[in-house]
Enzyme design. Structure first.
Site, PDB file in Angstrom:
ATOM      1  N   ARG A   1      -1.654   3.922   6.798  1.00 45.38           N
ATOM      2  CA  ARG A   1      -2.516   3.468   7.985  1.00 45.38           C
ATOM      3  C   ARG A   1      -4.077   4.690   7.426  1.00 45.38           C
ATOM      4  O   ARG A   1      -4.540   5.293   8.193  1.00 45.38           O
ATOM      5  CB  ARG A   1      -2.274   3.794   8.976  1.00 45.38           C
ATOM      6  CG  ARG A   1      -1.944   2.386   9.435  1.00 45.38           C
ATOM      7  CD  ARG A   1      -1.970   2.093  10.733  1.00 45.38           C
ATOM      8  NE  ARG A   1      -1.500   0.480  11.375  1.00 45.38           N
ATOM      9  CZ  ARG A   1      -0.781  -0.157  11.436  1.00 45.38           C
ATOM     10  NH1 ARG A   1       0.296   0.212  11.464  1.00 45.38           N
ATOM     11  NH2 ARG A   1      -1.049  -1.611  11.765  1.00 45.38           N
TER      12      ARG A   1
ATOM     13  N   GLN B   1      10.983   1.078  16.076  1.00 47.12           N
ATOM     14  CA  GLN B   1      11.878  -0.092  14.749  1.00 47.12           C
ATOM     15  C   GLN B   1      13.091   0.583  13.562  1.00 47.12           C
ATOM     16  O   GLN B   1      14.070  -0.525  14.340  1.00 47.12           O
ATOM     17  CB  GLN B   1      10.401  -0.253  13.503  1.00 47.12           C
ATOM     18  CG  GLN B   1      10.877  -0.362  12.431  1.00 47.12           C
ATOM     19  CD  GLN B   1       9.494  -0.693  11.372  1.00 47.12           C
ATOM     20  OE1 GLN B   1       9.043  -1.764  11.316  1.00 47.12           O
ATOM     21  NE2 GLN B   1       9.237  -0.181  10.122  1.00 47.12           N
TER      22      GLN B   1
ATOM     23  N   TYR C   1       0.969  -1.503   0.245  1.00 44.57           N
ATOM     24  CA  TYR C   1       0.240  -0.142   0.264  1.00 44.57           C
ATOM     25  C   TYR C   1       1.045   0.915   0.267  1.00 44.57           C
ATOM     26  O   TYR C   1       0.811   1.827   0.974  1.00 44.57           O
ATOM     27  CB  TYR C   1      -1.399   0.017   1.244  1.00 44.57           C
ATOM     28  CG  TYR C   1      -2.164   0.872   1.084  1.00 44.57           C
ATOM     29  CD1 TYR C   1      -3.362  -0.462  -0.106  1.00 44.57           C
ATOM     30  CD2 TYR C   1      -2.476   1.716   1.683  1.00 44.57           C
ATOM     31  CE1 TYR C   1      -4.025   0.747  -1.034  1.00 44.57           C
ATOM     32  CE2 TYR C   1      -3.746   2.738   0.526  1.00 44.57           C
ATOM     33  CZ  TYR C   1      -4.274   2.729  -0.595  1.00 44.57           C
ATOM     34  OH  TYR C   1      -5.764   2.700  -0.048  1.00 44.57           O
TER      35      TYR C   1
ATOM     36  N   HIS D   1       6.844   5.859   1.240  1.00 42.81           N
ATOM     37  CA  HIS D   1       8.295   3.626   0.418  1.00 42.81           C
ATOM     38  C   HIS D   1       9.112   4.509  -0.302  1.00 42.81           C
ATOM     39  O   HIS D   1      10.622   3.899  -0.353  1.00 42.81           O
ATOM     40  CB  HIS D   1       6.489   3.536   0.160  1.00 42.81           C
ATOM     41  CG  HIS D   1       6.017   2.795   1.157  1.00 42.81           C
ATOM     42  ND1 HIS D   1       5.103   3.096   1.207  1.00 42.81           N
ATOM     43  CD2 HIS D   1       6.138   2.099   2.441  1.00 42.81           C
ATOM     44  CE1 HIS D   1       4.538   2.301   2.380  1.00 42.81           C
ATOM     45  NE2 HIS D   1       5.281   2.061   3.416  1.00 42.81           N
TER      46      HIS D   1
ATOM     47  N   SER E   1       1.217   8.388   6.378  1.00 43.55           N
ATOM     48  CA  SER E   1       1.626   6.537   6.638  1.00 43.55           C
ATOM     49  C   SER E   1      -0.076   5.573   5.778  1.00 43.55           C
ATOM     50  O   SER E   1      -0.723   6.123   5.383  1.00 43.55           O
ATOM     51  CB  SER E   1       1.020   6.646   7.799  1.00 43.55           C
ATOM     52  OG  SER E   1       0.340   5.140   7.761  1.00 43.55           O
TER      53      SER E   1
ATOM     54  N   LYS F   1      10.227   7.822  10.648  1.00 46.00           N
ATOM     55  CA  LYS F   1       8.538   7.769  11.083  1.00 46.00           C
ATOM     56  C   LYS F   1       7.759   6.824  12.042  1.00 46.00           C
ATOM     57  O   LYS F   1       8.047   6.804  13.157  1.00 46.00           O
ATOM     58  CB  LYS F   1       7.665   7.705  10.413  1.00 46.00           C
ATOM     59  CG  LYS F   1       5.809   8.424  10.828  1.00 46.00           C
ATOM     60  CD  LYS F   1       5.219   7.776   9.793  1.00 46.00           C
ATOM     61  CE  LYS F   1       4.244   6.897  10.496  1.00 46.00           C
ATOM     62  NZ  LYS F   1       3.608   5.655  10.263  1.00 46.00           N
TER      63      LYS F   1
ATOM     64  N   GLY G   1      12.201   4.355   6.769  1.00 47.20           N
ATOM     65  CA  GLY G   1      12.289   4.925   7.580  1.00 47.20           C
ATOM     66  C   GLY G   1      11.892   5.468   8.654  1.00 47.20           C
ATOM     67  O   GLY G   1      11.550   4.383   9.937  1.00 47.20           O
TER      68      GLY G   1
HETATM   69  O1  PAF Z   1       7.459  -1.040   8.573  1.00 48.11           O
HETATM   70  C1  PAF Z   1       7.035  -1.057   7.747  1.00 48.11           C
HETATM   71  O2  PAF Z   1       6.757  -1.709   6.988  1.00 48.11           O
HETATM   72  C2  PAF Z   1       7.254  -3.304   8.429  1.00 48.11           C
HETATM   73  O3  PAF Z   1       7.175  -3.097   9.963  1.00 48.11           O
HETATM   74  C3  PAF Z   1       8.018  -3.866   8.428  1.00 48.11           C
HETATM   75  C4  PAF Z   1       9.881  -2.798   8.294  1.00 48.11           C
HETATM   76  C5  PAF Z   1       8.151  -3.665   6.827  1.00 48.11           C
HETATM   77  C6  PAF Z   1       8.361  -5.253   8.345  1.00 48.11           C
HETATM   78  O4  PAF Z   1       7.097  -5.758   8.140  1.00 48.11           O
END
Ligand code: PAF
Length: 285
Positions: free
Chosen positions: A187, A153, A32, A37, A185, A149, A147
């Site tokens: 979402r 992570q 998506y 991205h 995002s 954001k 990213g």
């Molecule tokens: O950031 C994301 O979209 C996900 O957490 C990732 C890094 C692709 C892992 O599933």
């Protein structure tokens, strides 16, 4: 653009590229795709000969009450965007090939997973670390781009690669924002028109707080988080989950401004959970 669905063909392709001396730059995604991205894809291009993007909605990072089945998908649109952006390979495995029955190995980055989103999404970062480690073993990238954001992570992946001696360079990319400041995002597509309008106030809260911090208007980290909470209280329709300030490299608590910090928050706008953050530079005391 080559589309690869099987784990073994992706591994064979990666090995043969390496044999030919071509470097691999990797962008893992859950699809998506939006401009955020696609910027990661542009950055990946700067670091390697071959750009691989994965599209895999990873079930292990969703909690039992979270939105796995509702997660937005648009494979056709994604492939067309990636083709236009000059992606070389798209890796699109199915869930059974990543997690066959009897699957039982997980990776935990213990400390970085604890605060912020980790407090509210038990198991989420274990799922992220596990799938990213698996994708690294399959795609065999020299460089991977994430990213900022999703700042927690990004730090978690950096720590995992360092701790497990994975030969992958991790690049953090700046957050891409809509015109009104809302961080991009997948979402955001859940938001109604009215919710979308109010969501920009969430981005404002952190932006204004970071500006006031730079001007020296706060005397302690807790004053900043209080400012953000008070600011957001004015908007019915925004419900704060957390607002926190932590050390920007290890997410440990801070009590003054002597270290670089991340001001991070999560809110609900209707049923949609949004996260965002701003980095605050250390100030001489
Ligand atoms: O950031 C994301 O979209 C996900 O957490 C990732 C890094 C692709 C892992 O599933």
């Amino acid at each position: 653009m080559q589309i690869i669905k099987s784990v073994s063909s992706m591994q064979k392709t990666a090995l043969s590229l390496k044999k030919k001396g071509r470097s691999i730059s990797f962008v893992p995604t859950m699809g998506y795709l939006h401009e955020g991205h696609l910027r990661l894809v542009d950055i990946a291009r700067e670091y390697g000969d071959i750009v691989v993007v994965s599209i895999f909605v990873n079930p292990t990072q969703f909690g039992p009450k979270e939105d796995l089945s509702r997660y937005p998908r648009d494979i056709k649109g994604d492939l067309s965007k990636l083709r236009k952006r000059g992606t070389d390979i798209v890796f699109m495995p199915d869930s059974d090939s990543i997690y066959p029955s009897e699957y039982q190995t997980y990776i935990e980055v213990t400390e970085i997973s604890k605060p912020l989103c980790g407090r509210f999404r038990p198991g989420h970062f274990r799922g992220v670390a596990t799938v990213v480690a698996k994708l690294f073993n399959i795609v065999m990238p020299d460089t991977a781009v994430f990213g900022k954001k999703d700042y927690q992570q990004y730090l978690l992946i950096r720590k995992m690669t360092e701790d497990l001696n994975m030969p992958v360079r991790i690049i953090g990319a700046e957050t891409v924002r809509e015109e009104d400041g809302l961080a991009m995002s997948s979402r955001n597509s859940y938001l109604s028109k009215e919710e979308r309008g109010i969501s920009a106030r969430f981005a404002d809260s952190l932006y204004i707080a970071s500006g006031l911090y730079r001007k020296g208007k706060f005397s302690s980290p807790s004053m900043i988080t209080r400012f953000v909470r008070d600011y957001l209280k004015k908007f019915r329709g925004i419900r704060v989950q957390y607002v926190d300030i932590l050390n920007a490299s290890n997410l440990k608590p801070v009590s003054d401004f002597s270290q670089d910090m991340v001001l991070a928050a999560a809110v609900f706008v209707g049923k949609t959970r949004l996260i965002d953050n701003r980095l605050l530079k250390a100030r001489c005391q």
